[in-house]
Motif scaffolding. Structure first.
Motif, PDB file in Angstrom:
ATOM      1  N   ILE A   1      51.070  -9.201  33.769  1.00  0.00           N
ATOM      2  CA  ILE A   1      50.288  -8.114  33.257  1.00  0.00           C
ATOM      3  C   ILE A   1      50.774  -7.781  31.872  1.00  0.00           C
ATOM      4  N   GLU A   2      52.096  -7.409  31.604  1.00  0.00           N
ATOM      5  CA  GLU A   2      52.626  -7.312  30.338  1.00  0.00           C
ATOM      6  C   GLU A   2      52.552  -8.531  29.550  1.00  0.00           C
ATOM      7  N   VAL A   3      52.680  -9.637  29.959  1.00  0.00           N
ATOM      8  CA  VAL A   3      52.342 -10.969  29.102  1.00  0.00           C
ATOM      9  C   VAL A   3      51.141 -10.884  28.561  1.00  0.00           C
ATOM     10  N   VAL A   4      50.142 -10.476  29.301  1.00  0.00           N
ATOM     11  CA  VAL A   4      48.695 -10.456  28.877  1.00  0.00           C
ATOM     12  C   VAL A   4      48.590  -9.122  27.728  1.00  0.00           C
ATOM     13  N   GLN A   5      49.293  -8.033  27.747  1.00  0.00           N
ATOM     14  CA  GLN A   5      49.098  -6.960  27.031  1.00  0.00           C
ATOM     15  C   GLN A   5      49.772  -7.372  25.670  1.00  0.00           C
ATOM     16  N   GLU A   6      50.882  -8.214  25.722  1.00  0.00           N
ATOM     17  CA  GLU A   6      51.471  -8.706  24.628  1.00  0.00           C
ATOM     18  C   GLU A   6      50.445  -9.762  23.753  1.00  0.00           C
ATOM     19  N   THR A   7      49.786 -10.391  24.585  1.00  0.00           N
ATOM     20  CA  THR A   7      48.952 -11.592  24.158  1.00  0.00           C
ATOM     21  C   THR A   7      47.816 -10.752  23.252  1.00  0.00           C
ATOM     22  N   PHE A   8      47.188  -9.830  23.858  1.00  0.00           N
ATOM     23  CA  PHE A   8      46.173  -9.099  23.379  1.00  0.00           C
ATOM     24  C   PHE A   8      46.677  -8.638  21.767  1.00  0.00           C
ATOM     25  N   LEU A   9      47.569  -7.817  21.962  1.00  0.00           N
ATOM     26  CA  LEU A   9      48.320  -7.106  20.745  1.00  0.00           C
ATOM     27  C   LEU A   9      48.414  -8.323  19.507  1.00  0.00           C
ATOM     28  N   LEU A  10      49.085  -9.285  19.948  1.00  0.00           N
ATOM     29  CA  LEU A  10      49.236 -10.536  19.028  1.00  0.00           C
ATOM     30  C   LEU A  10      48.072 -11.037  18.320  1.00  0.00           C
TER      31      LEU A  10
ATOM     32  N   LEU B   1      57.879  -6.153  23.579  1.00  0.00           N
ATOM     33  CA  LEU B   1      59.001  -7.204  23.858  1.00  0.00           C
ATOM     34  C   LEU B   1      60.420  -6.651  23.904  1.00  0.00           C
ATOM     35  N   ASP B   2      60.414  -5.379  24.232  1.00  0.00           N
ATOM     36  CA  ASP B   2      61.962  -4.712  24.261  1.00  0.00           C
ATOM     37  C   ASP B   2      62.852  -5.402  25.230  1.00  0.00           C
ATOM     38  N   ALA B   3      62.084  -5.766  26.449  1.00  0.00           N
ATOM     39  CA  ALA B   3      62.971  -6.185  27.493  1.00  0.00           C
ATOM     40  C   ALA B   3      63.636  -7.683  27.179  1.00  0.00           C
ATOM     41  N   TYR B   4      62.823  -8.431  26.406  1.00  0.00           N
ATOM     42  CA  TYR B   4      63.421  -9.687  25.623  1.00  0.00           C
ATOM     43  C   TYR B   4      64.750  -9.464  24.678  1.00  0.00           C
ATOM     44  N   PHE B   5      64.207  -8.537  23.959  1.00  0.00           N
ATOM     45  CA  PHE B   5      65.229  -8.136  22.764  1.00  0.00           C
ATOM     46  C   PHE B   5      66.567  -7.539  23.563  1.00  0.00           C
ATOM     47  N   ASP B   6      66.407  -6.851  24.812  1.00  0.00           N
ATOM     48  CA  ASP B   6      67.450  -6.215  25.535  1.00  0.00           C
ATOM     49  C   ASP B   6      68.580  -7.160  25.740  1.00  0.00           C
ATOM     50  N   VAL B   7      68.027  -8.505  26.114  1.00  0.00           N
ATOM     51  CA  VAL B   7      68.917  -9.577  26.482  1.00  0.00           C
ATOM     52  C   VAL B   7      69.950  -9.824  25.180  1.00  0.00           C
ATOM     53  N   ILE B   8      69.409  -9.532  24.207  1.00  0.00           N
ATOM     54  CA  ILE B   8      70.583  -9.617  23.019  1.00  0.00           C
ATOM     55  C   ILE B   8      71.311  -8.590  22.788  1.00  0.00           C
TER      56      ILE B   8
ATOM     57  N   GLY C   1      43.920  -0.001  27.766  1.00  0.00           N
ATOM     58  CA  GLY C   1      43.929   0.378  26.398  1.00  0.00           C
ATOM     59  C   GLY C   1      44.043  -0.573  25.439  1.00  0.00           C
ATOM     60  N   TYR C   2      44.880  -1.830  25.824  1.00  0.00           N
ATOM     61  CA  TYR C   2      44.989  -3.087  24.777  1.00  0.00           C
ATOM     62  C   TYR C   2      43.809  -3.969  24.950  1.00  0.00           C
ATOM     63  N   THR C   3      43.088  -3.585  25.902  1.00  0.00           N
ATOM     64  CA  THR C   3      41.693  -4.452  25.728  1.00  0.00           C
ATOM     65  C   THR C   3      40.697  -4.025  24.766  1.00  0.00           C
TER      66      THR C   3
ATOM     67  N   ILE D   1      46.769  -1.663   9.744  1.00  0.00           N
ATOM     68  CA  ILE D   1      46.213  -1.704  10.937  1.00  0.00           C
ATOM     69  C   ILE D   1      46.842  -2.722  11.705  1.00  0.00           C
ATOM     70  N   HIS D   2      47.035  -4.048  10.993  1.00  0.00           N
ATOM     71  CA  HIS D   2      47.877  -5.180  11.389  1.00  0.00           C
ATOM     72  C   HIS D   2      49.299  -4.766  11.870  1.00  0.00           C
ATOM     73  N   GLY D   3      49.650  -4.019  11.012  1.00  0.00           N
ATOM     74  CA  GLY D   3      51.275  -3.643  11.333  1.00  0.00           C
ATOM     75  C   GLY D   3      51.246  -2.702  12.594  1.00  0.00           C
ATOM     76  N   PHE D   4      50.427  -1.928  12.809  1.00  0.00           N
ATOM     77  CA  PHE D   4      50.217  -0.933  13.932  1.00  0.00           C
ATOM     78  C   PHE D   4      50.155  -1.992  15.184  1.00  0.00           C
ATOM     79  N   PHE D   5      49.334  -2.887  15.428  1.00  0.00           N
ATOM     80  CA  PHE D   5      49.468  -3.811  16.382  1.00  0.00           C
ATOM     81  C   PHE D   5      50.742  -4.494  16.434  1.00  0.00           C
ATOM     82  N   MET D   6      51.339  -4.974  15.477  1.00  0.00           N
ATOM     83  CA  MET D   6      52.585  -5.719  15.510  1.00  0.00           C
ATOM     84  C   MET D   6      53.608  -4.748  15.945  1.00  0.00           C
ATOM     85  N   ALA D   7      53.732  -3.523  15.661  1.00  0.00           N
ATOM     86  CA  ALA D   7      54.784  -2.547  15.808  1.00  0.00           C
ATOM     87  C   ALA D   7      54.521  -2.314  17.447  1.00  0.00           C
ATOM     88  N   LEU D   8      53.495  -2.298  17.912  1.00  0.00           N
ATOM     89  CA  LEU D   8      53.377  -2.269  19.449  1.00  0.00           C
ATOM     90  C   LEU D   8      53.883  -3.310  20.226  1.00  0.00           C
TER      91      LEU D   8
END
Length: 207
Positions: A43-52, A87-94, A183-185, A75-82
């Motif tokens: 579900i989160e992967v699809v969310q991220e795909t929609f945002l990108l 992706l915080d779970a991936y960045f938290d690995v670092i 919401g992302y849809t 507006i592009h920046g708003f999408f990218m910020a979200l």
């Protein structure tokens, strides 16, 4: 065929697409539960795909429509910020919370993009977007993501509803993520309409 009939047919088609998306979301929920992945859910992967995708569409529009470019980059920046936040779970690995540093770097680059487009293009671009039907799709999506899903996923609410039920955490996460997906849809729909659909519609004599 009259314009009114064409409008009605278009509305019916749009309804059917929305209904199919609802059915697809249901299937996604089941698939995500039956095929778990590390770090996140499908579900989160699809969310991220929609945002990108939404971010890319508005970046393309910003390059094409110079008179509104500054606003479209925002507006592009708003999408990218979200997107970065999701992706915080991936960045938290670092390092825990490192997504914030990535976001700051991105926003610095976005500032120069808006500056290059011209700050004078921000206000007319935002006004044009608000007058469009895309804005009418975007705002409910943003409200669901930033307000309703957060309140719906509030830990205290689920503890009140389900008490000490051992799986209330799973239900809380599912409830929050599924409403975020709605919401992302809507937000992706707004981006798609802005790029591909609005030229066929006249709103306030402009869009």
């Amino acid at each position: 065929m009259s314009d009114d009939i064409k409008t009605i047919i278009t509305g019916v088609i749009q309804f059917l697409i929305a209904a199919l998306l609802g059915a697809a979301a249901f299937e996604l929920y089941i698939f995500s539960e039956l095929h778990p992945i590390t770090i996140e859910s499908w579900i989160e992967v699809v969310q991220e795909t929609f945002l990108l995708i939404g971010a890319i569409l508005f970046a393309v529009s910003a390059r094409r429509e110079g008179a509104w470019a500054g606003a479209l980059w925002l507006i592009h920046g708003f999408f990218m910020a979200l997107f970065i936040r999701e992706l915080d779970a991936y960045f938290d690995v670092i390092r825990h919370g490192s997504w914030k540093y990535v976001l700051v770097l991105y926003l610095a680059g976005l500032f120069f993009a808006v500056r290059r487009a011209g700050f004078s293009t921000v206000v007319p671009g935002l006004a044009a977007f608000i007058r469009s039907r895309s804005f009418c799709m975007m705002m409910p999506g943003v409200a669901i993501v930033l307000s309703y899903s957060r309140l719906f996923g509030y830990k205290g609410l689920w503890m009140l509803l389900m008490g000490d039920y051992e799986r209330w955490g799973v239900m809380k996460t599912f409830g929050e993520e599924s409403t975020e997906l709605v919401g992302y849809t809507l937000m992706l729909g707004a981006a798609l309409y802005w790029v591909f659909g609005r030229r066929n519609v006249v709103i306030s004599g402009e869009l």
